[in-house]
Design a protein around this motif. Structure first.
Motif, PDB file in Angstrom:
ATOM      1  N   MET A   1      12.863  -3.852   4.712  1.00  0.00           N
ATOM      2  CA  MET A   1      12.200  -3.349   3.535  1.00  0.00           C
ATOM      3  C   MET A   1      12.172  -1.819   3.606  1.00  0.00           C
ATOM      4  O   MET A   1      11.829  -1.255   4.613  1.00  0.00           O
ATOM      5  N   GLU A   2      12.532  -1.167   2.531  1.00  0.00           N
ATOM      6  CA  GLU A   2      12.546   0.285   2.507  1.00  0.00           C
ATOM      7  C   GLU A   2      11.130   0.837   2.409  1.00  0.00           C
ATOM      8  O   GLU A   2      10.214   0.173   1.942  1.00  0.00           O
ATOM      9  N   THR A   3      10.976   2.080   2.830  1.00  0.00           N
ATOM     10  CA  THR A   3       9.660   2.714   2.837  1.00  0.00           C
ATOM     11  C   THR A   3       9.031   2.718   1.450  1.00  0.00           C
ATOM     12  O   THR A   3       7.856   2.379   1.302  1.00  0.00           O
ATOM     13  N   ASN A   4       9.788   3.072   0.400  1.00  0.00           N
ATOM     14  CA  ASN A   4       9.236   3.104  -0.957  1.00  0.00           C
ATOM     15  C   ASN A   4       8.774   1.723  -1.403  1.00  0.00           C
ATOM     16  O   ASN A   4       7.760   1.582  -2.072  1.00  0.00           O
ATOM     17  N   GLU A   5       9.537   0.702  -1.035  1.00  0.00           N
ATOM     18  CA  GLU A   5       9.189  -0.670  -1.385  1.00  0.00           C
ATOM     19  C   GLU A   5       7.899  -1.085  -0.681  1.00  0.00           C
ATOM     20  O   GLU A   5       7.033  -1.736  -1.271  1.00  0.00           O
ATOM     21  N   ILE A   6       7.762  -0.696   0.566  1.00  0.00           N
ATOM     22  CA  ILE A   6       6.544  -1.000   1.324  1.00  0.00           C
ATOM     23  C   ILE A   6       5.346  -0.319   0.675  1.00  0.00           C
ATOM     24  O   ILE A   6       4.304  -0.939   0.461  1.00  0.00           O
ATOM     25  N   VAL A   7       5.497   0.947   0.337  1.00  0.00           N
ATOM     26  CA  VAL A   7       4.400   1.702  -0.276  1.00  0.00           C
ATOM     27  C   VAL A   7       3.992   1.057  -1.597  1.00  0.00           C
ATOM     28  O   VAL A   7       2.801   0.889  -1.868  1.00  0.00           O
ATOM     29  N   GLU A   8       4.955   0.664  -2.426  1.00  0.00           N
ATOM     30  CA  GLU A   8       4.633   0.021  -3.699  1.00  0.00           C
ATOM     31  C   GLU A   8       3.910  -1.299  -3.475  1.00  0.00           C
ATOM     32  O   GLU A   8       2.977  -1.627  -4.190  1.00  0.00           O
ATOM     33  N   CYS A   9       4.331  -2.040  -2.476  1.00  0.00           N
ATOM     34  CA  CYS A   9       3.717  -3.327  -2.168  1.00  0.00           C
ATOM     35  C   CYS A   9       2.265  -3.165  -1.753  1.00  0.00           C
ATOM     36  O   CYS A   9       1.408  -3.948  -2.143  1.00  0.00           O
ATOM     37  N   ILE A  10       1.973  -2.154  -0.953  1.00  0.00           N
ATOM     38  CA  ILE A  10       0.627  -2.012  -0.405  1.00  0.00           C
ATOM     39  C   ILE A  10      -0.241  -1.009  -1.162  1.00  0.00           C
ATOM     40  O   ILE A  10      -1.401  -0.825  -0.803  1.00  0.00           O
ATOM     41  N   ARG A  11       0.282  -0.413  -2.218  1.00  0.00           N
ATOM     42  CA  ARG A  11      -0.493   0.592  -2.967  1.00  0.00           C
ATOM     43  C   ARG A  11      -1.874   0.068  -3.391  1.00  0.00           C
ATOM     44  O   ARG A  11      -2.886   0.737  -3.161  1.00  0.00           O
ATOM     45  N   PRO A  12      -1.985  -1.132  -3.999  1.00  0.00           N
ATOM     46  CA  PRO A  12      -3.327  -1.612  -4.374  1.00  0.00           C
ATOM     47  C   PRO A  12      -4.237  -1.795  -3.156  1.00  0.00           C
ATOM     48  O   PRO A  12      -5.435  -1.530  -3.224  1.00  0.00           O
ATOM     49  N   LEU A  13      -3.658  -2.216  -2.053  1.00  0.00           N
ATOM     50  CA  LEU A  13      -4.437  -2.409  -0.835  1.00  0.00           C
ATOM     51  C   LEU A  13      -4.889  -1.071  -0.260  1.00  0.00           C
ATOM     52  O   LEU A  13      -6.026  -0.936   0.184  1.00  0.00           O
ATOM     53  N   ARG A  25      -0.538   0.144   7.230  1.00  0.00           N
ATOM     54  CA  ARG A  25       0.912   0.389   7.324  1.00  0.00           C
ATOM     55  C   ARG A  25       1.506  -0.255   8.580  1.00  0.00           C
ATOM     56  O   ARG A  25       2.574  -0.859   8.522  1.00  0.00           O
ATOM     57  N   ARG A  26       0.802  -0.157   9.688  1.00  0.00           N
ATOM     58  CA  ARG A  26       1.299  -0.735  10.934  1.00  0.00           C
ATOM     59  C   ARG A  26       1.339  -2.268  10.845  1.00  0.00           C
ATOM     60  O   ARG A  26       2.304  -2.901  11.262  1.00  0.00           O
ATOM     61  N   LEU A  27       0.289  -2.862  10.280  1.00  0.00           N
ATOM     62  CA  LEU A  27       0.251  -4.319  10.159  1.00  0.00           C
ATOM     63  C   LEU A  27       1.336  -4.844   9.217  1.00  0.00           C
ATOM     64  O   LEU A  27       1.961  -5.865   9.490  1.00  0.00           O
ATOM     65  N   VAL A  28       1.566  -4.147   8.112  1.00  0.00           N
ATOM     66  CA  VAL A  28       2.612  -4.568   7.176  1.00  0.00           C
ATOM     67  C   VAL A  28       3.971  -4.566   7.872  1.00  0.00           C
ATOM     68  O   VAL A  28       4.791  -5.452   7.665  1.00  0.00           O
ATOM     69  N   ALA A  29       4.180  -3.582   8.731  1.00  0.00           N
ATOM     70  CA  ALA A  29       5.464  -3.452   9.414  1.00  0.00           C
ATOM     71  C   ALA A  29       5.635  -4.452  10.557  1.00  0.00           C
ATOM     72  O   ALA A  29       6.762  -4.793  10.907  1.00  0.00           O
ATOM     73  N   THR A  30       4.526  -4.944  11.131  1.00  0.00           N
ATOM     74  CA  THR A  30       4.649  -5.749  12.341  1.00  0.00           C
ATOM     75  C   THR A  30       4.133  -7.185  12.216  1.00  0.00           C
ATOM     76  O   THR A  30       4.410  -8.007  13.078  1.00  0.00           O
TER      77      THR A  30
END
Length: 85
Positions: A1-13, A25-30
């Motif tokens: 998953m690209e960084t921008n995609e990750i940021v968009e996914c977790i923006r509400p959180l 951010r660490r939990l989403v990645a791991t």
């Protein structure tokens, strides 16, 4: 998953739990389960926006708000219980 995609996914959180951004951010990645919860949270948040813009959606809004609160509770439990390795 690209960084921008990750940021968009977790923006509400991140908006909801901004003080825990690094942990989120660490939990989403791991943690695949945490990532899946983030996707569910974003979907519920997006659906709430749509239903709130329409008339006569009170039942759906109430259910989505309850679902979002449950997801927030589960996500916060995981954020607070995160132990760096």
């Amino acid at each position: 998953m690209e960084t921008n995609e990750i940021v968009e996914c977790i923006r509400p959180l991140l908006t909801r739990f901004s003080e825990d951004e690094e942990v989120v951010r660490r939990l989403v990645a791991t943690d695949g389960t945490f990532d899946a919860l983030c996707h569910q949270y974003r979907r519920v948040t997006d659906l709430l926006k749509v239903y709130k813009a329409e008339a006569d959606q009170e039942a759906e809004i109430k259910w989505l708000e309850k679902r979002r609160a449950g997801l927030e509770e589960e996500l916060l439990t995981r954020i607070e219980g995160y132990q760096p390795q």
